[in-house]
Design an enzyme around this catalytic site. Structure first.
Site, PDB file in Angstrom:
ATOM      1  N   GLY A 211     -43.460  24.397  69.269  1.00  0.00           N
ATOM      2  CA  GLY A 211     -42.562  23.167  68.708  1.00  0.00           C
ATOM      3  C   GLY A 211     -41.757  23.769  67.940  1.00  0.00           C
ATOM      4  CG  ASN A 212     -38.096  22.068  66.835  1.00  0.00           C
ATOM      5  OD1 ASN A 212     -38.511  21.090  65.879  1.00  0.00           O
ATOM      6  ND2 ASN A 212     -37.906  21.788  68.021  1.00  0.00           N
ATOM      7  CG  HIS A 213     -39.731  24.558  61.032  1.00  0.00           C
ATOM      8  ND1 HIS A 213     -41.014  25.137  60.597  1.00  0.00           N
ATOM      9  CD2 HIS A 213     -39.698  25.907  61.069  1.00  0.00           C
ATOM     10  CE1 HIS A 213     -42.177  26.064  60.264  1.00  0.00           C
ATOM     11  NE2 HIS A 213     -40.609  26.564  61.353  1.00  0.00           N
TER      12      HIS A 213
END
Ligand code: CTP
Length: 402
Positions: A211-213
């Site tokens: 995923g990412n932030h």
């Protein structure tokens, strides 16, 4: 749309009066200031005390009310009528509608109706044969000829046990109707806006993902702003702790890029504006393990395959839509953003640079550069994401009306 509005709710004596408690709750939740006037017969179906508690305002049924220690108070129908930004008669019985249509003024509600200068909405509620009767139809028509706005009754089971047209519109539908009506004259009134927002999670096994932030905040602010400007909004939102409750915004929760792709494409044909603000994972694991992957070797490799580019695909299918993308860049920012604008067939691109302090993932602020399809560049200062959302829509609205 209803926030800060003075709404005068007139309740008349039909069984649907019990639903007005929910209606008052919804109006208050939408930020409206609500005052209630009931006919005496309505007060036998729903308690004035409940309505006063929910509306946080005194509720009136007659011109004169006795107070404590024998005091007598006059309920000024003219003042009430002039206070209102909008009057809603719900449920509106055949009896009251006929009186409204003919200027009869034998109770506080009718006197207030005659005094009100604001838009008046009425939501009929009656049995199916009454609803169909030429006399009721004549009342509807006459009231509409005065400029009053009818919220049509729905079909379904009626208090009589019969099935048919005549049920008062559900409280949610009444609120949506009011929102829709009030939004018509706003800059994005009658426009449909699609927004993708948040990260995507690409599963590795049942417990892990790539995923990412991204928090999805920029996209949520865009959705809220579009609704405030009068649009009907579909927000396709990746996994984030943020939530949004706005009757003008339909939130479709998705997890993976593939789910986001499907949801965006399902609604795109209907849209006037689409903004892809999501931080979509470019790649996903080629296979998803059925069971949790056990730790074994010192080194471990996951084979990745490319996800579909949602924005690129929307650009290929573009017809009437005004399509906007985001670009998050770390080098050659403007040139890279212009490249994406052309490649993805966009009408505009919003550039965030990670080199700008105050911009990027997880931050409450953003600093953007807006580039339109003629490659005209406009830079903005660091602002809250809510203010940035307004800047973006101001640019879009200016282009649409150009
Ligand atoms: N985007 C998308 N679907 C993808 C990847 C990106 O819809 N699979 C959209 C984003 O929502 C954004 C725009 O494309 O509006 C640009 O995303 P960005 O990650 O900056 O660019 P990429 O095209 O993925 O290129 P790169 O990662 O190589 O910079």
């Amino acid at each position: 749309m209803l926030s800060g509005k003075h709404i005068l709710l007139g309740i008349t004596g039909g069984i649907a009066a019990y639903k007005t408690t929910f209606l008052v709750r919804l109006l208050i939740k939408a930020g409206a200031d609500v005052k209630v006037v009931l006919t005496e017969s309505a007060a036998t179906f729903v308690s004035p005390l409940t309505l006063a508690t929910l509306s946080k305002n005194p509720v009136h049924t007659s011109f004169v009310e006795e107070g404590e220690e024998g005091s007598v108070a006059w309920n000024n129908h003219v003042e009430l009528g002039l206070w209102a930004d909008l009057m809603l008669v719900a449920p509106a019985t055949a009896n009251t509608l006929s009186k409204m249509a003919n200027g009869t003024c034998d109770n506080l509600l009718l006197a207030t109706y005659l005094s009100a200068k604001c838009p008046v909405f009425f939501a009929p509620a009656m049995d199916l044969d009454m609803y169909k009767h030429p006399s009721s139809k004549a009342s509807f028509k006459k009231l509409q000829s005065f400029g009053n706005i009818m919220i049509p009754a729905a079909s379904g089971e009626l208090a009589s046990g019969l099935h048919g047209e005549g049920r008062m519109a559900e409280p949610e539908d009444i609120v949506n109707f009011l929102n829709h009506h009030l939004s018509k004259d706003l800059p994005l009134g009658q426009k449909k806006v699609l927004i993708t927002a948040g990260p995507t999670y690409e599963a590795i096994d049942p417990v892990r993902f790539i995923g990412n932030h991204s928090s999805g905040l920029m996209g949520c602010e865009l959705a809220k702003r579009a609704a405030q400007l009068g649009a009907e909004v579909i927000l396709v939102l990746g996994p984030t702790h943020l939530s949004l409750t706005d009757s003008q915004v339909q939130v479709l929760r998705v997890t993976s890029a593939e789910e986001m792709y499907q949801a965006a494409h399902e609604h795109y044909a209907d849209m006037d504006i689409a903004i892809c603000a999501a931080a979509v994972a470019d790649y996903r694991p080629k296979t998803i393990a059925d069971q949790k992957i056990k730790k074994q070797e010192d080194e471990f490799t996951i084979e990745l395959v490319k996800n579909k580019d949602i924005l690129y695909s929307l650009g290929r299918q573009k017809k009437k839509q005004f399509l906007v993308g985001f670009a998050l860049e770390t080098e050659n920012e403007v040139e890279n953003a212009k490249g994406k604008l052309k490649k993805k067939n966009l009408d505009a691109i919003v550039l965030n640079s990670l080199n700008d302090s105050g911009a990027g993932f997880g931050k409450p602020t953003n600093k953007i550069t807006y580039i339109d399809k003629n490659l005209r560049i406009k830079t903005f200062d660091v602002k809250t994401k809510a203010a940035v959302a307004l800047d973006i829509f101001n640019e879009i609205i200016a282009s649409i009306h150009a």
